[in-house]
Design an enzyme around this catalytic site. Structure first.
Site, PDB file in Angstrom:
ATOM      1  N   HIS A   1       0.883  -1.287  -0.076  1.00  0.00           N
ATOM      2  CA  HIS A   1      -0.147  -0.041  -0.128  1.00  0.00           C
ATOM      3  C   HIS A   1       1.077   1.243  -0.042  1.00  0.00           C
ATOM      4  CE1 HIS A   1      -3.412   3.018   0.609  1.00  0.00           C
ATOM      5  NE2 HIS A   1      -4.021   1.896   0.636  1.00  0.00           N
ATOM      6  N   HIS A   2       0.450   2.317  -0.727  1.00  0.00           N
ATOM      7  CA  HIS A   2       1.161   3.426  -0.864  1.00  0.00           C
ATOM      8  C   HIS A   2       1.445   4.104   0.578  1.00  0.00           C
ATOM      9  CE1 HIS A   2       3.576   6.276  -2.611  1.00  0.00           C
ATOM     10  NE2 HIS A   2       2.858   6.794  -3.663  1.00  0.00           N
ATOM     11  N   ALA A   3       0.297   3.962   1.326  1.00  0.00           N
ATOM     12  CA  ALA A   3       0.353   4.715   2.650  1.00  0.00           C
ATOM     13  C   ALA A   3       1.739   3.975   3.679  1.00  0.00           C
ATOM     14  CB  ALA A   3      -0.920   4.277   3.547  1.00  0.00           C
TER      15      ALA A   3
ATOM     16  N   LEU B   1       4.721   3.702   2.197  1.00  0.00           N
ATOM     17  CA  LEU B   1       6.291   3.829   1.595  1.00  0.00           C
ATOM     18  C   LEU B   1       6.098   4.729   0.377  1.00  0.00           C
ATOM     19  CD1 LEU B   1       6.380   1.630  -0.554  1.00  0.00           C
ATOM     20  CD2 LEU B   1       7.647   0.372   1.092  1.00  0.00           C
TER      21      LEU B   1
END
Length: 507
Positions: free
Chosen positions: A138-140, A142
């Site tokens: 998930h981009h949350a 890194l």
């Protein structure tokens, strides 16, 4: 327990089934000589301990009551590796197009938030005998730079794997039990600190931003002003569904470096020029080239030297891609001017660009706005601020290995949004520049021609340099896959001889 920054959490709250907010990578492995049969057992044997021992892969979200504040990360102990590590076998003949279609289907599904936010799929059955890994996180958690650092902790620099502790299961099983009261206390304490930081830095921020705004309105800043206009409406800028298409391309890194040196521009300028030329060709063949130039949204790293923390430390800038200019040499020079202006502006404003900010109530109101934006189809009605997302991530310059298998390809795959249905991300790995393209079905129904256009745009620049230009040979488009795969439910200055410096523009 680890708190989330406001920017990290924003990627959680704007996520919808149509717009998953994870990033990924497609990695190609050349099996060791003489290896027969499935390579899955070898990958599990090597990666399972490393995944289990890395805190990143054990972290799970713990939410707040009624979503009044951002969730926190807690150590969930030994992850369910039987769930997180999947296996898929391609049907014959096992072409690259089939691989890309399968990866696209996997890339279009949401991660399960009740578990650590990552998945690894081992894909076999390729006709050349290689093995593929599709990793998504998930981009949350890194950004691109942190993803490269994380990959370095999993892979080896030689064909001989590094040793891991024999008691790795015991070490990884020590989870963290965090009750509701400590989570609420942490959220309130973080929010108070965020407001205090905001008040302390507000005068400095206003001073810097005032100077930036003043320079933009002066006659000497034509370069940056051309980046700030609305882009033209294109086929890429539409409301989207969750169906994705992925494609890959690879370019010789040494030649890209030599192009930058020959034209006396930056490596990033060449990357943008290649993307610009490819977009021109694709639009010419499909919807027509707009008179106004396309605008790219480009991530800019805010990390200090050596900072590899698993969090997002980046902002966005805009760059005019000069797609209205037919001559590739003049187009490159126009891009160089626009990108240089963007770099200059970012350097001046970098000290006040926030990655953390007060976020009390943000899970509710930001999530609601994201759903309303998608349902309203507003992306088809308003002028696009940007037409395409382009990112450049410096990767490892030496070959890397997984269970003795050499990594021969490393393609990044990022995310798209309503109104921004195409993403082009590149990674420099070993001796190649690997280009990963991700598009929503509504924006780019057939993505293989766009990957072909990337190679053609590179060739177009090479032909301008006599010492590099090879004899011109016709290129064949890749055949269209015979099987349509739908999303399935759930089951990371260049010279010819030296590594690249940290990039000012793009991360």
């Amino acid at each position: 327990m680890k708190t989330m920054s406001g920017l990290d959490a924003a990627f959680l709250h704007i996520e919808t089934p149509e717009t998953p907010m994870h990033i990924g990578a497609l990695i190609l492995l050349e099996k060791p000589a003489g290896h027969q049969g499935s390579f899955l057992p070898e990958i599990k044997r090597l990666l399972a301990p490393r995944l289990a021992l890395e805190p990143f892969f054990r972290a799970r979200l713990a939410t707040m009551p009624l979503g009044f504040a951002n969730p926190v990360w807690v150590d969930d102990g030994l992850p369910d590796l039987g769930y997180h590590i999947r296996h898929f076998y391609l049907s014959k003949p096992g072409t690259r197009a089939q691989l890309e279609e399968r990866v696209a289907a996997l890339h279009g599904t949401l991660l399960d938030r009740s578990r650590p936010l990552w998945e690894l799929t081992v894909i076999e059955g390729l006709q050349d005998g290689s093995v593929a890994l599709y990793f998504k996180v998930h981009h949350a958690t890194l950004d691109g730079a942190a993803g490269i650092a994380l990959a370095a902790s999993l892979f080896d620099r030689s064909a001989t794997p590094a040793a891991v502790p024999a008691n790795w299961r015991e070490l990884a099983e020590r989870g963290e039990q965090t009750g509701l009261v400590p989570r609420v206390q942490s959220a309130l304490s973080q929010t108070a600190g965020q407001y205090l930081k905001l008040v302390r830095h507000l005068p400095d921020a206003l001073g810097v931003l005032g100077g930036v705004f003043g320079s933009l309105t002066s006659k000497g800043e034509d370069g940056m002003r051309q980046n700030l206009g609305f882009g033209p409406r294109t086929v890429f800028n539409v409301p989207i569904s969750g169906t994705r298409h992925c494609a890959t391309a690879s370019l010789p890194l040494k030649s890209v470096v030599q192009l930058a040196q020959y034209f006396e521009v930056s490596f990033n300028d060449i990357v943008l020029a290649i993307c610009s030329g490819a977009l021109r060709q694709y639009l010419r063949d499909n919807d027509g080239i707009p008179r106004k130039p396309l605008i790219a949204t480009v991530p800019v790293s805010l990390r200090g030297a050596g900072d590899t923390k698993a969090t997002i430390q980046a902002t966005l800038t805009l760059v005019n891609l000069a797609t209205h200019i037919a001559d590739p040499r003049k187009r490159l020079q126009a891009i160089h001017g626009a990108a240089s202006a963007a770099v200059s502006l970012t350097r001046r404003a970098k000290s006040v660009m926030p990655t953390d900010f007060p976020s009390l109530g943000m899970p509710w109101w930001l999530g609601t706005l994201a759903k309303l934006y998608g349902a309203s189809k507003l992306a088809s009605k308003i002028p696009p601020i940007a037409n395409v997302a382009i990112s450049n991530v410096p990767g490892p310059q030496q070959p890397m290995y997984v269970a003795g298998a050499k990594i021969t390809g490393y393609w990044p795959l990022s995310l798209v949004e309503h109104g921004l249905g195409l993403n082009i991300t590149v990674i420099s790995y070993a001796d190649a520049l690997h280009v990963g393209l991700v598009a929503a079905d509504e924006a780019v129904p057939e993505i293989a021609p766009l990957a072909d256009a990337i190679v053609a745009a590179f060739d177009e620049l090479v032909q301008l340099v006599p010492v590099l230009a090879p004899p011109v040979a016709p290129r064949k488009r890749r055949s269209k896959p015979t099987v349509k795969v739908s999303p399935t439910p759930p089951t990371l200055q260049l010279s010819a001889d030296t590594p690249p410096p940290p990039s000012d523009l793009m991360h």
